[in-house]
Every structure is written in C-alpha cells, then in structure tokens.
Design an enzyme around this catalytic site. Structure first.
Site, PDB file in Angstrom:
ATOM      1  N   ASP A 285       0.942  -1.186   0.033  1.00  0.00           N
ATOM      2  CA  ASP A 285       0.046   0.079   0.089  1.00  0.00           C
ATOM      3  C   ASP A 285       0.708   1.243  -0.092  1.00  0.00           C
ATOM      4  O   ASP A 285       1.624   1.550  -0.826  1.00  0.00           O
ATOM      5  CB  ASP A 285      -0.966  -0.033   1.198  1.00  0.00           C
TER       6      ASP A 285
ATOM      7  N   HIS B 211     -11.239   7.441   0.531  1.00  0.00           N
ATOM      8  CA  HIS B 211     -10.214   8.328   1.440  1.00  0.00           C
ATOM      9  C   HIS B 211      -9.035   9.083   0.803  1.00  0.00           C
ATOM     10  O   HIS B 211      -8.156   9.902   1.320  1.00  0.00           O
ATOM     11  CB  HIS B 211      -9.709   7.098   2.401  1.00  0.00           C
ATOM     12  N   TRP B 212      -8.856   8.681  -0.616  1.00  0.00           N
ATOM     13  CA  TRP B 212      -7.893   9.419  -1.386  1.00  0.00           C
ATOM     14  C   TRP B 212      -8.015  10.702  -1.593  1.00  0.00           C
ATOM     15  O   TRP B 212      -7.042  11.499  -1.581  1.00  0.00           O
ATOM     16  CB  TRP B 212      -7.557   8.753  -2.792  1.00  0.00           C
TER      17      TRP B 212
ATOM     18  N   HIS C  99      -7.426  -6.570   0.018  1.00  0.00           N
ATOM     19  CA  HIS C  99      -6.284  -5.701   0.211  1.00  0.00           C
ATOM     20  C   HIS C  99      -5.236  -6.054   1.095  1.00  0.00           C
ATOM     21  O   HIS C  99      -3.774  -5.634   0.490  1.00  0.00           O
ATOM     22  CB  HIS C  99      -6.832  -4.114   0.227  1.00  0.00           C
TER      23      HIS C  99
END
Length: 295
Positions: free
Chosen positions: A104, A149-150, A272
């Site tokens: 990530d 959230h980006w 993820h």
C-alpha cells in the site's frame, strides 16, 4: 514481533524512525500501508526472520516514528523524502544493499526508493498497488467510491485531521472494515495497535500529509520519470488481492511492465490486506522470489 528488538534511529533533522530489527541472513526491509503500522507483518515475520535480517519500519508520520508538521508544498512527506528516510535507516543499520517487501503506501515509498536509489535495492515486492500516477490518471467512478479516502485525506488542513482525531479507532475500523473481507481477518491486538498509533499527537496530520504529497509533488516526480524514460531495473514482483479494488479497477501487472524491465506478478486469493488476510499465500509467492529462485 517476537524475536525482534525495537530501535529508534535518526534519519533526518528532527525525524526518527521506529523499527523492529532481527532475524538472520540478507537484509529485508518491510514497509506498511495506511492506516496501519509495522504491526501488519506480524503473521509473516516469524517465517521471514528464519531467512532474512528484518528491518520492519514505521514510515514518517505513522506508528511510533516522528510526525513532523507538513511543509506548505507537502514536500517533507513526498515519497522521495520518505524513501530517503528508509535508505538512511538501512544504512545506519549497516545494510548498503537490501531487498524490500512493501504494502500500500509503503509500496509507493518503495517504488520511489527503487527508482531514486537503484543501487541499494536488490529485489522488490510490491503489494496491492498500481503506480500512483496511473491510478490517478485512470480514476473512475467505481475507484473514487471505493478509495474515497484518497480524496478526503487531501483536503486542506485541518478538516480531515479534525474528523479523524475525533475518533481514531473508528477511522481504523471503518476504513479497514469497509474492504472486501470486513474486520474478520484482523487480530484484535493489531487493530488496537493501529488505533493507538493513530491517536498519537500528529498522527492524523502525518497520514493526511502522505496523501496530500501523493496528489501533488509525487505525481510531478512520476511524470519526470516518465518523461526521462526512467525504469526499474531490479527484479520486481507485484502481487494483489483478487477480491480488491486494484484488481477490479486496474491492470497492475501491465502498469508495472510499463515501468520495469524484469517484472512478474499475479493476484492472490484475498482482498487488500494481503499480509493479514493471506499470509501463507504471500510467503509462498514472495519467499522464493526474495531468495532468488528462478532468477
């Protein structure tokens, strides 16, 4: 992190990185993602420590590492600066050359580390990302909804910081639990550690600055790489979760083939958070590669 010892090492003026160090063999740097810490590796560290000298680091702004105030242009949270932090950490521990396993946000830092300091990185494993520039350029409605959230974290301070600081534990649970597997894969002690660290003074700001840098100065650095034809030369393994957003919205192997000369990769049967959802599958894929088998 049984068997590893905690260290705190100065890497920049006013900045110290916290890391767990131990094991035996060639050096391997492990780097976490958002909204987590070095604790993400707890299920794979026991096996990896049998083969490698591990350095399991908290990024600047995360975990128990320093959390400096962001610069106006967010440059002190650029992936270039965070990569330099990691390089200095490894050098001070006596590792001039090492491999990297990163997830990530940490994988984005590892990408920059390998691009800017190719001579230091022997082998590189990146988990569940496509290149940052490619992901922004190919942003779709599906991706924007899933990776909300980006776009929340890059808003001007102090709005996102204030909202996260109101209940850091809820932020951790809501973000991580909102992925494909929910909260079921996570050890309660790991979740408590993520929440503890996000509640530390400056942690919410450091997390936001990481994302603000990615939406600005980091994209400029990747555009420079593209314009200059810079590529990754070391062996690269990319792995991603077949139940995750990166698999659904992008073609990660093809994207990394555009940037690397020696790249292989495939999806794993998880979402993820690969190191916590599918630790055995991760070890089965990454360990032979990191040991140079099939090279």
């Amino acid at each position: 992190m049984a068997g590893l010892r905690a260290q705190r090492i100065a890497v920049d003026e006013g900045v110290e990185l916290h890391a767990w160090v131990g094991g035996q063999g060639p050096a391997l740097l492990l780097v976490h993602g958002h909204p987590q810490t070095s604790a993400i590796w707890h299920r794979v560290v026991p096996t990896l420590a049998q083969h490698f000298t591990l350095v399991v680091a908290d990024l600047r702004g995360y975990g128990d590492s320093s959390k400096p105030r962001g610069a106006p242009d967010h440059a002190n949270y650029s992936k270039r600066v965070l990569a330099r932090d990691l390089l200095r950490l490894m050098q001070q521990l006596g590792h001039a050359r090492f491999s990297v396993l990163a997830h990530d946000r940490g994988a984005r830092v590892a990408h920059r580390l390998a691009m800017d300091h190719a001579g230091a990185v022997e082998r590189l494993v990146l988990l569940d990302i496509a290149p940052t520039l490619s992901m922004y350029e190919q942003t779709s409605e599906d991706f924007a909804r899933a990776y909300w959230h980006w776009f929340f974290l890059i808003q001007a301070a102090p709005l996102p910081e204030r909202l996260i600081e109101a209940d850091p534990g809820a932020y951790v649970r809501d973000v991580m639990g909102g992925r494909s597997a929910g909260l079921a894969p996570f050890d309660a002690r790991a979740l408590a550690e993520y929440a503890r660290c996000l509640a530390l003074p400056g942690a919410a700001h450091g997390l936001c600055e990481d994302y603000r840098a990615s939406a600005g100065i980091d994209l400029a650095h990747e555009r420079e790489d593209r314009a200059e034809g810079r590529r990754l030369a070391m062996p690269l393994l990319v792995l991603w979760g077949e139940q995750g957003v990166v698999h659904r919205c992008f073609q990660p192997l093809q994207e990394w083939q555009r940037l690397a000369d020696d790249v292989r990769g495939w999806p794993l049967p998880c979402g993820h958070y690969i190191a916590e959802e599918a630790p055995r599958a991760l070890l089965d894929a990454a360990l032979p590669f990191l040991q140079g088998e099939g090279a």
